[in-house]
Design a protein around this motif. Structure first.
Motif, PDB file in Angstrom:
ATOM      1  N   SER A   2      69.826  20.336 -20.468  1.00  0.00           N
ATOM      2  CA  SER A   2      69.765  19.152 -20.953  1.00  0.00           C
ATOM      3  C   SER A   2      70.512  18.033 -21.242  1.00  0.00           C
ATOM      4  N   LEU A   4      70.236  15.904 -23.525  1.00  0.00           N
ATOM      5  CA  LEU A   4      70.952  15.269 -25.020  1.00  0.00           C
ATOM      6  C   LEU A   4      71.864  16.275 -25.453  1.00  0.00           C
ATOM      7  N   ALA A   5      71.549  17.707 -25.810  1.00  0.00           N
ATOM      8  CA  ALA A   5      72.744  18.132 -26.017  1.00  0.00           C
ATOM      9  C   ALA A   5      74.483  18.455 -25.270  1.00  0.00           C
ATOM     10  N   VAL A   8      75.747  14.454 -26.391  1.00  0.00           N
ATOM     11  CA  VAL A   8      75.728  14.338 -28.168  1.00  0.00           C
ATOM     12  C   VAL A   8      76.783  15.512 -28.353  1.00  0.00           C
ATOM     13  N   LEU A  16      73.520  19.866 -31.432  1.00  0.00           N
ATOM     14  CA  LEU A  16      71.753  18.746 -31.583  1.00  0.00           C
ATOM     15  C   LEU A  16      71.740  19.427 -33.297  1.00  0.00           C
ATOM     16  N   LEU A  24      70.477  10.724 -34.071  1.00  0.00           N
ATOM     17  CA  LEU A  24      70.130  11.168 -33.097  1.00  0.00           C
ATOM     18  C   LEU A  24      69.232  10.419 -32.324  1.00  0.00           C
ATOM     19  N   GLU A  77      63.675  19.130 -25.740  1.00  0.00           N
ATOM     20  CA  GLU A  77      64.999  19.608 -26.355  1.00  0.00           C
ATOM     21  C   GLU A  77      64.787  19.551 -27.967  1.00  0.00           C
ATOM     22  N   LEU A  78      64.386  18.389 -28.385  1.00  0.00           N
ATOM     23  CA  LEU A  78      64.469  17.996 -29.558  1.00  0.00           C
ATOM     24  C   LEU A  78      63.679  19.039 -30.534  1.00  0.00           C
TER      25      LEU A  78
END
Ligand code: 26Q
Length: 764
Positions: A2, A4-5, A8, A16, A24, A77-78
């Protein structure tokens, strides 16, 4: 894995799923800003500075993700949480740093310069409210400030500060940098935007763009002035220009010294491309700095500067050529005025009998173009026809004085933004047929062999339908307009200007309206979309918008016509709107008065995205026609040489055309009871009067042929085999219009920088 996760969770303490789109967006912005540290700046002995009053860069999130090779990872990922990059990007404000073509060209160039690994930065101004925002209310354009610059911008405040000396005060500048990543390159460049810290946004009354223009200290970087037809605030514009170039000149000299220049050899360390004459004051400013701060003699300073300056001309409209009163220049900076007098003296001494080439004319106005031609080593036009007109007529005097100085660099567009990002589906189809090399070399010629391939044609049609649905969604959200996704999408997007002749398409709409009323219903419904802003001082341009909106409503209210024809004025046309409109288009409207459109760049974007072009033979349309052949483009109208001659002989009389009953009925509809029932009478009568009695841009001369050509084009659309055959042939030839090609040409002929292109196609 990941990307982003985890971040974040650490930075926001949330999953997320719990993040808003804005959060985001912020998280990705921060991530990319940090990531920039892994990308060293390009570095080479000589450096290019692309100085421009405008950089119409568009939103940057998806473009940066693409160029950094992160797009697919982030998108998946999104997607895993039911979101998308496109949705997140909706939270980004679009920077409002340009008027139109010239500003968007500068942005495409930055992308290509970085991609090609050329050491080159953009230099400009950080306008806090940019160009005005257009609202369309009750069929009129209204203008409000565009507060694009929020907390979440891509700008990074730098440590650089300069003192800018105005006549009787000094302003301290501050530099913001914005990273420019090349596609799959491992280095970066920057866009350097200068600003002031003494700015006072309270000067703007709420919702208007009226403000105290006399308080330079507090308003210098508030707004970008709308194009050539707005003469308000002209003095402020000169202040802005001097601010921009004094900063640029100081930056360039500092950096050259850091790289080892002794200033006498500045031209070995820097080349300065000036984007039209808006940065032309950099010529006297550099001379001022070289003579006053570096103690170089005037003659040598002039030589040094001459060898570093290259000028791009984007217009042959005489009213758009900058001529500044010497008195105004005096008020901005008397040293600069003094140096311009010196430069003018040199020209007058060398060429006393050529007043057309003087820097300062008899009325005491300094001609920025003339100065830039004498005191630079290169002058380029932006399409072959434009350059030929410069050489043969507008600048023929200079062509004789300096043979070889005037050269052509046909404009281009970045394929990253205009196909790889704006049209991912079409890009995948290209991958399927060509492999991925086209993403780097932009060679699409092999597609031509699919011109008659039914499967390929069908795939194209499916993608077009998908892009039309995307446009439909976008317009629904943007302005609550519903369009028919099964219609022919016909698009005219550009500044509203008489020479771009939006009136002609509006009059075609009148024709079509009559025709449908008579019972001639088009097989496939037609949606005609306009997008463009009118300079607030350009009254007729606003009248044109008004009339288009009146027509739109007359048609929408008429149940006999509305199922077959719809007219939409897209509000606040900008780069984002273009990214939806262009992929969805079937018809690309390129209807300038031949000789007046220097190049056009929208024409190239449409072609690449599978629209067919209806055009006069002007600007780069000529080159498109040469490439695809006359059978694959819809040309109409008088040619540039005929128009030039008509101007020379005063040979156009609008009334002669108005006398033709078929045309008269169309023109008179502007002041018909139907139009007046909805429209502002003053606007409608003024527009009518302009077309019938003045019409400097000859809207009627080509109208009949335009209407015939449009009918032929729509008829061809019904033969989808034929239409798609032409579409494929157009796409296959679009590679020439990559701005990577344009930049390669600039570098080969003008800049002479080493290109350090580290591409890794596997990385994609
Ligand atoms: C000049 C004086 C005072 C105030 C404003 C101006 C001014 C501002 C902007 C004059 C011109 C502009 C913009 C010009 C422009 O965008 N030209 C377009 O440049 C494109 C890129 O080369 C071409 O493709 C278009 O044909 C040309 O119209």
């Amino acid at each position: 894995m990941s990307l982003l996760a985890e971040r974040v969770q650490n930075n926001y303490g949330k999953s997320l799923e719990e993040m808003t789109d804005l959060e985001l967006y912020q998280a990705l912005l921060e991530y990319i800003k940090e990531k920039a540290n892994d990308y060293p700046l390009n570095n080479s002995k000589k450096k290019l500075y692309y100085v421009s009053a405008e950089f119409l860069i568009g939103k940057l999130l998806s473009n940066n993700l693409l160029n950094l090779g992160l797009y697919d990872e982030v998108e998946s990922e999104l997607q895993s949480i039911g979101r998308s990059v496109a949705e997140v990007e909706a939270a980004e404000n679009e920077p409002s740093l340009g008027n139109g073509g010239l500003g968007r060209l500068a942005a495409c160039f930055l992308d290509s310069i970085a991609t090609l690994g050329i050491n080159g930065d953009g230099v400009g101004i950080n306008y806090h409210f940019g160009l005005f925002k257009q609202l369309l209310v009750y069929r009129e354009q209204h203008t409000v400030p565009d507060a694009w610059l929020g907390e979440n911008s891509w700008l990074k405040k730098s440590e650089k500060r300069f003192e800018i000396p105005f006549n009787n005060f000094t302003i301290n500048s501050v530099l913001y940098d914005l990273d420019i990543f090349g596609y799959n390159n491992t280095k970066r460049n920057r866009l350097r935007l200068f600003d002031i810290e003494s700015l006072n946004s309270d000067l703007i009354e709420y919702g208007t763009i009226n403000f105290d223009k006399t308080n330079i200290m507090e308003n210098l970087t508030l707004f970008l002035y709308p194009d050539d037809s707005d003469h308000n605030g002209q003095l402020l514009r000169i202040f802005q220009q001097y601010f921009m170039v004094s900063n640029a000149a100081q930056l360039i000299i500092d950096e050259a010294i850091e790289r080892g220049s002794n200033i006498h050899d500045l031209a070995d360390f820097a080349v300065i491309q000036i984007n039209d004459t808006h940065p032309a004051l950099i010529i006297p400013e550099l001379i001022r700095l070289l003579t006053q701060q570096h103690h170089i003699g005037m003659d040598e300073a002039v030589e040094i500067v001459k060898n570093t300056i290259a000028f791009t001309n984007h217009t042959i409209l005489s009213e758009a050529l900058e001529k500044w009163p010497m008195g105004d220049l005096e008020r901005v900076n008397p040293d600069i005025a003094h140096i311009i007098r010196d430069l003018d003296g040199r020209v007058k001494q060398a060429h006393p009998n050529q007043p057309g080439a003087f820097v300062i004319d008899n009325n005491g106005r300094a001609h920025m173009a003339n100065m830039s031609i004498h005191y630079g080593f290169s002058v380029n036009g932006v399409a072959q026809l434009h350059t030929d007109i410069l050489k043969d007529s507008e600048l023929s005097e200079f062509e004789a004085l300096y043979p070889g100085r005037i050269n052509n660099k046909t404009n281009g567009i970045t394929f990253r933004r205009w196909i790889m990002n704006a049209n991912k589906a079409l890009s995948s189809l290209f991958d399927e047929k060509l492999g991925e090399e086209w993403r780097v070399n932009h060679d699409l010629t092999e597609l031509e062999k699919y011109a008659d391939d039914k499967d390929f044609q069908e795939a194209l049609a499916t993608i077009k339908a998908h892009d039309k649905r995307k446009l439909k969604d976008h317009l629904l959200h943007r302005q609550a307009t519903v369009i028919n996704e099964n219609s022919i999408i016909d698009v005219q997007i550009k500044r509203i200007h008489e020479y771009k002749r939006q009136q002609m398409l509006a009059l075609y709409i009148v024709h079509k309206y009559f025709d449908i009323k008579k019972g001639n219903k088009p097989k496939t419904p037609i949606t005609i979309l306009f997008g463009g802003k009118a300079a607030p001082a350009y009254i007729i341009a606003q009248d044109i918008i008004h009339f288009i909106m009146v027509m739109s409503e007359i048609i929408a209210r008429d149940p006999e016509v509305s199922p077959y024809l719809q007219v939409v004025m897209v509000e606040n046309y900008n780069v984002t709107a273009a990214e939806y409109l262009i992929p969805a288009a079937d018809v690309s409207e390129q209807i300038s008065l031949a000789s007046k459109e220097a190049s056009g760049t929208g024409n190239m974007k449409f072609m690449l995205n599978g629209a067919l072009t209806i055009a006069t033979l002007d600007g780069a349309n000529v080159e498109i026609a040469d490439l695809v052949g006359e059978d694959n483009i819809y040309l109409f109208g008088k040619k540039a040489d005929e128009i030039v001659q008509l101007y020379e002989t005063n040979g156009y009389n609008a009334y002669e055309y108005y006398d033709d009953p078929a045309l008269r009925s169309l023109v008179d509809f502007i002041i018909s009871d139907e139009a007046k029932a909805l429209g502002n009478h003053e606007r409608l009568y003024r527009l009518h009067n302009d077309i019938v009695h003045k019409d400097y841009f000859m809207a009627l001369i080509d109208l009949k042929e335009f209407i015939e050509t449009k009918e032929r084009m729509y008829a061809d659309y019904e033969d989808q085999d034929l239409w798609m055959n032409k579409v494929v042939k157009n796409i296959a030839k679009a590679g020439y219009f990559s701005s990577d090609r344009t930049i390669t040409d600039y570098n080969r002929d003008i800049w002479h920088l080493e290109a350090d292109y580290e591409v890794n196609i596997e990385k994609k």
